[in-house]
Scaffold this motif. Structure first.
Motif, PDB file in Angstrom:
ATOM      1  N   GLY A   1       0.812  -1.266   0.034  1.00  0.00           N
ATOM      2  CA  GLY A   1      -0.149   0.046   0.021  1.00  0.00           C
ATOM      3  C   GLY A   1       0.831   1.370   0.074  1.00  0.00           C
ATOM      4  N   GLU A   2       2.078   1.200   0.688  1.00  0.00           N
ATOM      5  CA  GLU A   2       2.952   2.275   0.508  1.00  0.00           C
ATOM      6  C   GLU A   2       4.273   1.509   0.706  1.00  0.00           C
ATOM      7  OE1 GLU A   2       3.007   4.497   4.033  1.00  0.00           O
ATOM      8  OE2 GLU A   2       2.041   2.897   5.355  1.00  0.00           O
ATOM      9  N   ARG A   3       5.177   2.420   0.642  1.00  0.00           N
ATOM     10  CA  ARG A   3       6.667   1.791   0.841  1.00  0.00           C
ATOM     11  C   ARG A   3       6.949   1.536   2.520  1.00  0.00           C
ATOM     12  NH1 ARG A   3      11.864   2.137  -0.503  1.00  0.00           N
ATOM     13  NH2 ARG A   3      13.347   2.600   0.979  1.00  0.00           N
TER      14      ARG A   3
ATOM     15  N   ASP B   1       7.426  -7.495   2.138  1.00  0.00           N
ATOM     16  CA  ASP B   1       6.856  -6.256   1.554  1.00  0.00           C
ATOM     17  C   ASP B   1       6.424  -6.747  -0.087  1.00  0.00           C
ATOM     18  OD1 ASP B   1       6.550  -3.680   0.553  1.00  0.00           O
ATOM     19  OD2 ASP B   1       8.325  -3.313   0.373  1.00  0.00           O
ATOM     20  N   HIS B   2       5.407  -6.359  -0.294  1.00  0.00           N
ATOM     21  CA  HIS B   2       5.118  -6.764  -1.930  1.00  0.00           C
ATOM     22  C   HIS B   2       4.272  -5.445  -2.308  1.00  0.00           C
ATOM     23  CE1 HIS B   2       1.417  -7.967   0.296  1.00  0.00           C
ATOM     24  NE2 HIS B   2       0.914  -8.630  -0.686  1.00  0.00           N
TER      25      HIS B   2
ATOM     26  N   TRP C   1       2.011  -3.421  -5.321  1.00  0.00           N
ATOM     27  CA  TRP C   1       0.941  -3.498  -6.427  1.00  0.00           C
ATOM     28  C   TRP C   1       0.227  -2.371  -6.308  1.00  0.00           C
ATOM     29  CZ3 TRP C   1      -4.161  -5.738  -4.644  1.00  0.00           C
ATOM     30  CH2 TRP C   1      -4.038  -6.226  -3.292  1.00  0.00           C
ATOM     31  N   GLN C   2      -0.899  -2.399  -7.209  1.00  0.00           N
ATOM     32  CA  GLN C   2      -1.741  -1.271  -7.504  1.00  0.00           C
ATOM     33  C   GLN C   2      -3.225  -1.648  -7.656  1.00  0.00           C
ATOM     34  OE1 GLN C   2      -0.042   0.114 -11.187  1.00  0.00           O
ATOM     35  NE2 GLN C   2       1.220   1.569 -10.020  1.00  0.00           N
ATOM     36  N   THR C   3      -4.004  -0.587  -7.519  1.00  0.00           N
ATOM     37  CA  THR C   3      -5.591  -0.868  -7.831  1.00  0.00           C
ATOM     38  C   THR C   3      -5.530  -1.585  -9.370  1.00  0.00           C
ATOM     39  OG1 THR C   3      -6.064   0.693  -6.512  1.00  0.00           O
ATOM     40  CG2 THR C   3      -7.963   0.168  -8.011  1.00  0.00           C
TER      41      THR C   3
ATOM     42  N   ASP D   1       5.085   4.822 -11.017  1.00  0.00           N
ATOM     43  CA  ASP D   1       5.898   4.836  -9.709  1.00  0.00           C
ATOM     44  C   ASP D   1       7.347   4.656 -10.172  1.00  0.00           C
ATOM     45  OD1 ASP D   1       4.308   4.423  -7.215  1.00  0.00           O
ATOM     46  OD2 ASP D   1       3.929   2.371  -8.136  1.00  0.00           O
TER      47      ASP D   1
ATOM     48  N   ARG E   1       6.392   8.510  -6.384  1.00  0.00           N
ATOM     49  CA  ARG E   1       5.435   8.398  -7.597  1.00  0.00           C
ATOM     50  C   ARG E   1       5.972   9.408  -8.580  1.00  0.00           C
ATOM     51  NH1 ARG E   1       0.856   4.955  -8.674  1.00  0.00           N
ATOM     52  NH2 ARG E   1      -0.034   6.688 -10.040  1.00  0.00           N
TER      53      ARG E   1
ATOM     54  N   ASN F   1       0.442   9.251  -0.963  1.00  0.00           N
ATOM     55  CA  ASN F   1      -0.029   8.167  -0.305  1.00  0.00           C
ATOM     56  C   ASN F   1      -0.245   8.390   1.194  1.00  0.00           C
ATOM     57  OD1 ASN F   1      -0.076   5.473   0.798  1.00  0.00           O
ATOM     58  ND2 ASN F   1       0.380   4.675  -0.923  1.00  0.00           N
TER      59      ASN F   1
ATOM     60  N   ARG G   1      -4.548   5.990  -1.392  1.00  0.00           N
ATOM     61  CA  ARG G   1      -3.963   6.750  -2.369  1.00  0.00           C
ATOM     62  C   ARG G   1      -4.884   7.965  -2.700  1.00  0.00           C
ATOM     63  NH1 ARG G   1      -3.350   3.273  -8.003  1.00  0.00           N
ATOM     64  NH2 ARG G   1      -3.823   5.049  -9.604  1.00  0.00           N
TER      65      ARG G   1
HETATM   66  P1  AMP Z   1      -3.397   1.629  -4.649  1.00  0.00           P
HETATM   67  O1  AMP Z   1      -3.724   1.780  -5.936  1.00  0.00           O
HETATM   68  O2  AMP Z   1      -4.219   2.424  -3.680  1.00  0.00           O
HETATM   69  O3  AMP Z   1      -3.138   0.263  -4.054  1.00  0.00           O
HETATM   70  O4  AMP Z   1      -1.717   2.495  -4.501  1.00  0.00           O
HETATM   71  C1  AMP Z   1      -0.739   2.001  -5.391  1.00  0.00           C
HETATM   72  C2  AMP Z   1       0.450   2.696  -5.389  1.00  0.00           C
HETATM   73  O5  AMP Z   1       0.876   2.533  -3.796  1.00  0.00           O
HETATM   74  C3  AMP Z   1       1.640   2.293  -5.850  1.00  0.00           C
HETATM   75  O6  AMP Z   1       1.683   2.860  -7.160  1.00  0.00           O
HETATM   76  C4  AMP Z   1       2.593   2.960  -5.179  1.00  0.00           C
HETATM   77  O7  AMP Z   1       2.768   4.220  -5.365  1.00  0.00           O
HETATM   78  C5  AMP Z   1       2.136   2.603  -3.607  1.00  0.00           C
HETATM   79  N1  AMP Z   1       2.459   1.131  -3.161  1.00  0.00           N
HETATM   80  C6  AMP Z   1       1.832   0.229  -3.090  1.00  0.00           C
HETATM   81  N2  AMP Z   1       2.567  -0.681  -2.576  1.00  0.00           N
HETATM   82  C7  AMP Z   1       3.945  -0.441  -2.439  1.00  0.00           C
HETATM   83  C8  AMP Z   1       4.924  -0.998  -1.741  1.00  0.00           C
HETATM   84  N3  AMP Z   1       5.256  -2.238  -1.355  1.00  0.00           N
HETATM   85  N4  AMP Z   1       6.246  -0.166  -1.679  1.00  0.00           N
HETATM   86  C9  AMP Z   1       5.945   1.144  -2.191  1.00  0.00           C
HETATM   87  N5  AMP Z   1       5.043   1.720  -2.621  1.00  0.00           N
HETATM   88  C10 AMP Z   1       3.973   0.897  -2.709  1.00  0.00           C
END
Ligand code: AMP
Ligand code: COA
Length: 628
Positions: free
Chosen positions: A363-365, A384-385, A387-389, A476, A491, A497, A502
């Motif tokens: 969800g974030e770094r 840590d993994h 991903w994005q919507t 990203d 970003r 974030n 987001r």
């Molecule tokens: P969302 O679409 O709300 O899940 O947000 C996606 C965005 O959250 C990504 O494009 C990244 O900028 C950030 N994000 C999600 N997971 C990570 C992670 N493990 N490490 C760093 N940034 C992340």
């Protein structure tokens, strides 16, 4: 097989890889072909298949003898209740709700908005739509009426399913007045609304339009699962883009089923009978994929938690849930752990967690301190993994169900099969390891990822495909190291974030600009110890405005709360005379962020008037920022 072998297998034969993965799904008509490139660079997967999501998430487990297994555990410290729904009960409840929707005319392809808090009925509403082939769009409860109205007008739902209220630790969230205001504001009107009345607040129903959840379902014929084509949209989920108009990410049915089922074993190492818990919200993609669909498709028990990491009642809440419900894999956002760490820095409240196999963060770094704290006190792998919507599942991860790779703190590890991740320079050329660039994914994206945006194919192309032809642009920035580990640093757009949520600074700017005293404004995300980032507004007032600045700021804060919602967490703004801009008029947001965060920065060569930055620095210092 090792990770390298599995990834290699996918590289050699991507279509064969996903057709094999498709074996984990019950099909009405099996796909004969995996990829459909007829409209490249727009791709689809499993177009010629027929399938039903609800069947795969619910009915098939009952038939396989898991009817008595808990499907959903609702654990709600905010209401002081807990309750279990078995797979057999879930099937009956979902079939009945689907039957009631069908009786009111909901059919395959119709849109249904779901506006509900963390109650099992939210999952049931999603699954009931899936049962009929209706396309749901869940809206997070922390959004205000205006955001709901925008979504109503974009996806034009035939029905809205909502709860009477949500419960935050400090207050009851009155969903019904928000729903009514949204319907008033929207041009499109739904045919009807189904209201789930909670005992904490019974809402007044609008005669002729609203019907109560139980009454709605009384005496109806349960509905069977309706087969849909592989490329049929399972749902639309709105996410923040650069402007105020959210993007409607479309999730294709068959790819979603195949990919989520694959990730449950490969990444989360969970299968039928295991207890899986994602402490997120059904309003976010994590909630869609790993509170509702992923665990249920895999026959797991999913935990629906209506509470917070701290304060419900304390920083041990997560550990209680894990031990009480025997959770095997647990997923949360780093910000939640930071909140726990703040209250329990020495981990005194963390008991032994015998069933827990791993902690997943996204969800974030994930900052190194938080990872260290979790590793030390939870004594399980911390994964840590990233991903994005848009993708719906992890682009990069440490795939515990395949191989537990060495952890590198600060990196979400390596690309998952399906994702050929490249770091590109501005000209679209791959850069060497260690060099920062835009992160892009070679097309086609794998099954389950977005094929387009709802009713906005042009915007889809512009937002994701046009900048780097042949690639999907993630938005990203980061780099890859010599071992192929990815590092996600920032970003490249105006998305920030906040507490794993987001948000679009552009959307907040649109709201601020609508204030009668504001001539011009900018919103940036400044570093925040708890929430990762926190929004901050700069306001330039109209020439004749002689209103006290703190009054205007207060009104602006309220305006963002009213228009976007409390989730924006917009609490700080400052009045300045001018904004720093380039000679061509572009606001220098990046430089302002660096100054606010006390980081080294260079005077931009293109700046129109360098003196403005002194004024900005002073304004930031008045808020306790810019203290490098
Ligand atoms: P969302 O679409 O709300 O899940 O947000 C996606 C965005 O959250 C990504 O494009 C990244 O900028 C950030 N994000 C999600 N997971 C990570 C992670 N493990 N490490 C760093 N940034 C992340
Ligand atoms: N419905 C209505 N309002 C909501 C809401 C919901 N579902 N969720 C949050 N809000 C409100 C909060 O009440 C708060 O309002 P306030 O300004 O009146 O206090 C505001 O939105 C901001 O909420 P939040 O970001 O949750 O901040 P917080 O200070 O209340 O809590 C954390 C801080 C870290 C505990 C919290 O942000 C958290 O649990 N974060 C994890 C988020 C997460 O899991 N994200 C996963 C996405 S994958």
């Amino acid at each position: 097989m090792s990770y390298a072998q599995v990834y290699g297998q996918w590289q050699q034969d991507p279509e064969g890889f996903w057709l094999t993965a498709a074996g984990g799904i019950d099909w009405v008509r099996k796909p004969t072909k995996a990829l459909n490139a007829d409209r490249a660079p727009l791709y689809e997967w499993f177009t010629d298949a027929e399938v039903n999501t609800c069947w795969n998430a619910v009915d098939r487990h009952v038939i396989a003898g898991r009817g008595k297994q808990p499907a959903i555990i609702h654990d709600s410290p905010v209401t002081g209740t807990k309750h279990v729904i078995t797979y057999a009960e879930l099937r009956d409840r979902v079939a009945r709700l689907a039957g009631a929707l069908k009786a009111r005319g909901i059919e395959k392809g119709d849109r249904v908005i779901i506006y509900m808090p963390m109650v099992p009925e939210a999952l049931e509403a999603m699954l009931a739509c899936a049962r009929l082939g209706a396309i749901h769009s869940v809206v997070f409860g922390g959004f205000a009426a205006h955001e709901l109205a925008v979504r109503i007008d974009d996806c034009t739902p035939k029905a809205i399913i909502a709860a009477s209220c949500g419960i935050e630790p400090s207050r009851v969230v009155h969903y019904k007045p928000l729903l009514d205001a949204a319907i008033d504001q929207a041009t499109h009107k739904p045919d009807f609304c189904v209201i789930f009345q909670r005992e904490q607040e019974v809402a007044k129903l609008t005669p002729g339009r609203d019907v109560a959840w139980h009454e709605f379902q009384y005496g109806v014929e349960p509905a069977d699962c309706v087969p849909v084509a592989g490329n049929h949209p399972a749902y639309i989920l709105y996410t923040s883009g650069t402007t105020g108009a959210p993007k409607g990410v479309v999730r294709p049915t068959a790819g979603h089923l195949v990919a989520l089922n694959w990730t449950m074993r490969a990444i989360y190492n969970c299968g039928a009978g295991d207890v899986f818990w994602a402490a997120s919200d059904v309003g976010w993609v994590v909630g869609h994929s790993y509170i509702c669909y992923g665990p249920l498709i895999a026959g797991c028990t999913t935990v629906v938690y209506e509470g917070k990491p701290v304060g419900t009642p304390d920083a041990a809440a997560f550990w209680r849930v894990i031990n009480e419900h025997k959770v095997r894999s647990f997923f949360t956002a780093p910000t939640a752990l930071r909140a726990i760490k703040r209250d329990d820095p020495d981990g005194k409240l963390v008991p032994p967690l015998p069933t827990l196999q791993a902690l997943y963060l996204a969800g974030e770094r994930a900052d190194p301190d938080t990872i260290h704290w979790a590793q030390t006190h939870l004594k399980v792998p911390v994964i840590d993994h990233w991903w994005q919507t848009e993708t719906g599942y992890a682009i990069a991860a440490n795939p515990l169900g395949i191989e537990h790779l060495p952890v590198k703190i600060g990196s979400p590890s390596v690309p998952m099969p399906g994702f050929d991740v490249q770091v590109l320079d501005e000209g679209g050329h791959p850069v060497s390891p260690g060099t920062l660039g835009a992160i892009a994914i070679k097309l086609p994206l794998p099954p389950g990822t977005l094929p387009t945006l709802w009713n906005a194919e042009d915007r889809f192309r512009k937002s994701y495909l046009n900048h780097f032809p042949g690639y999907y642009e993630t938005g990203d920035a980061g780099y890859v190291d010599a071992d192929g580990y990815l590092y996600i640093m920032a970003r490249t757009d105006d998305v920030i974030n906040v507490a794993g949520h987001r948000l679009s600074t552009g959307a907040m700017e649109e709201v601020l600009a609508s204030h009668k005293d504001v001539a011009e404004c900018a919103v940036i995300g400044v570093a925040d110890e708890l929430k990762g980032q926190s929004p901050l507004g700069f306001l330039c007032l109209n020439k004749g405005s002689n209103r006290p600045h703190d009054e205007v700021v207060k009104e602006c804060v309220q305006l963002v709360r009213d228009q976007i919602g409390p989730v924006a967490d917009f609490k700080r703004a400052v009045v300045v005379d001018r904004l720093p801009k380039t000679r061509s008029g572009k606001i220098l947001r990046g430089t302002m962020v660096k100054i606010a965060d006390g980081q080294p920065w260079k005077m931009p060569a293109t700046i129109d008037d360098p003196a403005i930055l002194d004024e900005i620095t002073q304004a930031l210092q008045s808020l306790g920022l810019a203290r490098g």
